[in-house]
Design a protein around this motif. Sequence first.
Motif: not given
Lengths: 658, 278
Positions: A459-462, A464, A501-503, A506-507, A525-526
């Motif tokens: 999982y990552y936030d693109k 961010s 979608v930014r996420s 697997n959210v 990612y967090n």
Amino acid sequence: MRKYVFLLITLVFILSACEKSDNQTFTQSEDDYFTYKVDKNINSFDVDENGILYYLTFNAAEDHVEYILKTLDSKGALLNTYPITETTNKIVYGDGKIYYFDNSSGTASLYEFSLAKQISVKINDFTDYSAISQMEVIGDKLYFLGINQKNINKDYSLAEINDRFTYSGETLGCIDLNTGTLTELAVEFPISFSKAFDDNLVIYAYDENGGYYFIEYNTHECGFSKKTYHKIDMFNQFKIYNDKKDFIYIKLNLTTPLTSASIDPDKGEIELVPYFKGGEMICRGDYTYSINIDATQIVRIKNSSYICGKDKITMINTDFYEVFQPFGCGYTIEQKFLTDEEMALSLLSQDKNFDICLMNSKQTISANIRDKGSFYPLNEVEGVKEYLEACFPYIKDAATNSDGDIWMLPIAVDMPVIFYNENVGSEYGIELTDSIGLEDFFSIISKFNENTELENLYYYDKVSIMNNFFYQYLRSYPDFNNPTFEKLSKLIKKEMKYSEVRSIGNVNLMFNFSFYKEDNFIFMYNDDSSYQLGVSERNNIRACGLPYITDDKTNVATCLFLCVNPESKNLKETLQYTSSLCGYLQTLKDTMMFKDRNIYPQGNLMDDLYNIYTNGDIQFTLPDELFMDDFTLYLKGEKELQDVIKDSNRRLDAFLTE
Amino acid sequence: MKNHSILRKQEHKRTRHKLKWNTKCKLCIGLSMIGTLIFFVIPYIRVLYYSLIDNQFRRNFVGISNYIDTLSNKYFLLALKNSLLLIIICVPVLILLALFISLALAYGIKRLRATRVAFILPMLLPTASIVLVWRMLFQNNETVLPIYLLFIWKNIGICIILLTAAFTSIEQEMFEAASLEGTNTYQLHRYITVPLIAPTILFTILLSIVNSFKVFKESYLYYGGNYPPENSYTLQYYMNNNFLKLDYQALATGAILTSLLIFIIVLGGLVLQRRYYK
């Protein structure tokens, strides 16, 4: 004449002695926060008007459960012990007697236990009732909140879609203790109630049209007042603690504070004790009593010791951080949300009507406050220097401007972190270490894109991640005309691609990891320090920072902070609040800001996190419109990279030099 | 003797009446002056004060240092150039167009009169909706042309109203008398129309110049941000961006310099008008 002068001086001395010093800092005495030494299995308790505490406990034997009522004086000394023969889990005190329901036979049977005679007498059976959660005795009537089987399937709708209200048949009843007759109070969806000082009932309930509201029930005339709708959300119970009908409840926010509020929604709230994990509550005199959530302790809090300040402290904020509010420390905090333009206007016009500005370094305006001097220097505020000394040095540096003024008080610092599971990674041929290079990072992203088997394992936030790379880039280079930017841009476009979608991935990984402790993932990612601190004890997982793209090898951090309005008309109390907040932040140490490693849990993951946070640099952001909007067009394929660089350079130059 | 006394009484009455009238006038002007003082003069002095200090919180007097910084700032100079270009290019075009249409409305084409409401419409339409249409018309056009056209289109209505009113207020008898003297059409307009409407033309020019300094909303919506292409970066952008950056000193200095510029232009216009009448 001398006589008058002497009298005047004496009067001044007397008055100054009577005045409560505003500068007095709150030090907690035993009377302010008292813990009763009680048996661990506490079912219920009550306190009489003399401060005698009655609590119900039990001993579980092999074939039966033994219920015991115990009484303690105000210093916690055991006075008496009474055996209770019935099965019960809720008691209430009234006029030398203890009342309780026995639900063991499926019917709620009300009993009266005389403390003088030490005998219990059944008053009546109430067939439809169960799960009695609250009781109050007023005169010869007992009011209770319990579930009425007839109402369990009652249909209802919500006034607001986000309301957390649920109804399972809760009904408010009144039992005449002389005759044992029951009458239901005409409140359709009651949530909780409390006895007021004038012996009336204040009821909190829900209305399908208007939402949550308070209503007063006159116990003498048996009539209701008008409804007072309240923005306060769902809570389990509240207790009135003074004759103005102010009440105490546990607010369900991030710090779950014990909170004082008023039935008048405009009067605001005062957060008294943070992280208050309380259950049943009682207010008697100036004290609030509560069982903790594990039913192992009863604590007593002196309300007046925790309530500070006379006026509201107004905190302005843009809608950037709508949910967050720092702990109130006994002050009434009123939050006002403004647009960026309104905030700029308030600051420039030296508006006296706000006291504190709550900001994040991600907000463009934040660095301007520092640069243009729109703050009150906190150097002389008690506790601020000590607090900053306890923080990582880069936090102290960010909080101090070039003149040496402490312009802001950092509240939380966040850094992007990649959690990874080495074992799961190597199963799929993905090697992650504590220092990943830029190419390695994008090759991992590339593997995720290519292999659909992995889609639940990362999982990552693109957005961010992109922002973080740009922060890193801009602190080292003054414009975008650089091979590093071109290389980064091409890698982002190739591997991260454009999507609304930014996420990505697997959210649910984050929730599963923190809540169910599921660690079957490769890469997560967090960028929220409170989440990171919450999972820091999982030692089979490692963490690393994002790759460095320039020679500056420090991790980009963002900071939530507050600064004080120098023109505030309530400056004295605002500075006292700031000082209290420093004390609170330093005592609780619930953020990743402190350099003392020993205050955090031990373990590999915490070591990784600590190392990442030690090597930080707080970044103040530039407006998105300078380059991000154009860069998005480049990702969409609507603009060439050279055009993006040209236009972004022009805007950046204008922003920096105009 | 009796007549003398009556005359004195009448004189006294007239003086009293005049005094009363003067008091009423002063009262009316006074109220308006108080408003101007509170909402214009005092804030202006305050802005002037802020332009002479380093910071509104520290308040150290720095003399003309802020003015030197602003006048040497390349973006202020760029904004000034663009604002002046807008005046030099658009205002003459606007006035000529308005003159032409007004003349046609007042003396010429009857059918055009039926369409005169159309010239006022741009003033009534919300800028945001006009800009939407403009963006459709000038897709991917990053030149300053759309803004120039938008300025002319939005302001032409008020210019036409003012000029048409001036044209129609000229008494027809003057033209008839001049015609009897044997003047031709050119001479009629050269010696009667133009001198009589000259103050209105001057007023319209000044109004258009002042309005040209206010071209921001249109440009902001058209380019969708605080940093438009360089050729559209005007003084309003400079001031607005400094406002958002909390740089009150740059904002105040920019505002004072802009007001001085407008003042000089208006003063120049008035001097020209006086010379013309002499």
